[in-house]
Scaffold this motif. Structure first.
Motif, short mmCIF file in Angstrom:
data_model
loop_
_atom_site.label_atom_id
_atom_site.label_comp_id
_atom_site.label_asym_id
_atom_site.label_seq_id
_atom_site.Cartn_x
_atom_site.Cartn_y
_atom_site.Cartn_z
N ASN A 1 0.75 -1.17 0.07
CA ASN A 1 0.02 0.23 0.00
C ASN A 1 0.93 1.24 0.07
O ASN A 1 2.09 1.07 0.22
N PHE A 2 0.40 2.41 -0.20
CA PHE A 2 0.85 3.56 -0.24
C PHE A 2 0.23 4.88 0.12
O PHE A 2 -1.03 4.87 -0.22
N ILE A 3 0.93 5.73 0.93
CA ILE A 3 -0.08 7.12 1.22
C ILE A 3 1.04 8.12 0.69
O ILE A 3 2.19 8.06 0.74
N ALA A 4 0.27 9.17 0.12
CA ALA A 4 0.94 10.39 -0.35
C ALA A 4 1.12 11.46 0.68
O ALA A 4 0.10 11.59 1.56
N LYS A 5 2.47 11.93 0.71
CA LYS A 5 2.64 12.93 1.92
C LYS A 5 2.24 14.43 1.29
O LYS A 5 2.79 14.59 -0.11
N PRO A 6 1.92 15.28 2.05
CA PRO A 6 1.42 15.23 3.18
C PRO A 6 0.11 14.50 3.61
O PRO A 6 -0.63 14.50 2.43
N PHE A 7 -0.13 14.04 4.56
CA PHE A 7 -1.35 13.27 4.83
C PHE A 7 -1.91 13.62 6.39
O PHE A 7 -1.14 13.99 7.01
N GLU A 8 -2.92 13.50 6.58
CA GLU A 8 -3.66 13.71 7.71
C GLU A 8 -3.41 12.34 8.81
O GLU A 8 -3.25 11.34 8.03
N VAL A 9 -3.41 12.52 9.85
CA VAL A 9 -3.30 11.46 10.82
C VAL A 9 -4.30 10.48 10.49
O VAL A 9 -3.91 9.15 10.51
N ASP A 10 -5.62 10.76 10.72
CA ASP A 10 -6.54 9.76 10.40
C ASP A 10 -6.51 8.99 9.20
O ASP A 10 -6.70 7.86 9.13
N SER A 11 -5.96 9.74 7.83
CA SER A 11 -5.79 8.81 6.66
C SER A 11 -4.76 7.75 7.00
O SER A 11 -4.69 6.94 6.31
N PHE A 12 -3.50 8.37 7.40
CA PHE A 12 -2.63 7.60 7.79
C PHE A 12 -2.86 6.21 8.60
O PHE A 12 -2.45 5.05 8.14
N ILE A 13 -3.56 6.65 9.69
CA ILE A 13 -4.01 5.16 10.42
C ILE A 13 -5.15 4.34 9.62
O ILE A 13 -4.89 3.29 9.88
N LYS A 14 -5.80 4.85 8.82
CA LYS A 14 -6.86 4.06 8.09
C LYS A 14 -5.90 3.35 7.19
O LYS A 14 -6.19 2.14 6.71
N SER A 15 -4.91 3.80 6.54
CA SER A 15 -4.03 3.18 5.47
C SER A 15 -3.22 2.00 6.24
O SER A 15 -3.23 0.91 5.58
#
Length: 125
Positions: free
Chosen positions: A98-112
């Motif tokens: 999986n991948f998450i783009a920065k910058p991100f919100e903490v909630d999005s990070f935890i969901k990922s």
């Protein structure tokens, strides 16, 4: 409680992410030396590896590929992150789940994180 290996050589970002993850109920090991990731995974058990694509010593995709090519840890879920354009495709091609783009919100990070662990549970059993 899920145990996560956070590979982050940026001092301040590592502390911020470590604190946020602990506040959300995760057990964290913060690794500042990306070249020791595989060794650490062979010594301890983790539910997920989180790492940045841009690391000072080596690119996170190299670390990801090394994990995927190491017997005994090759199936561990990996969540990569980056603010670079086109990084998602590169990270996924290197073996990230999986991948998450920065910058991100903490909630999005935890969901990922949750999604990556859940998505890979079936494949590990």
């Amino acid at each position: 409680m899920n145990k996560l290996l956070l590979v982050e050589d940026d001092y301040h970002l590592g502390l911020i992410l470590n604190d946020q993850l602990e506040m959300n109920g995760y057990e964290i090991k913060l690794l500042r030396e990306p070249n020791k990731t595989v060794e650490t995974l062979l010594e301890e058990s983790f539910d997920l590896v989180i790492m940045d694509k841009l690391l000072k010593v080596m690119d996170g995709t190299q670390v990801c590929e090394a994990i995927r090519n190491t017997q005994g840890v090759s199936n561990i879920p990996i969540l990569m992150m980056s603010g670079l354009d086109g990084a998602k495709e590169t990270c996924i091609a290197a073996g990230a789940n999986n991948f998450i783009a920065k910058p991100f919100e903490v909630d999005s990070f935890i969901k990922s994180i949750k999604a990556t662990i859940e998505k890979t549970k079936d494949f590990q059993n």
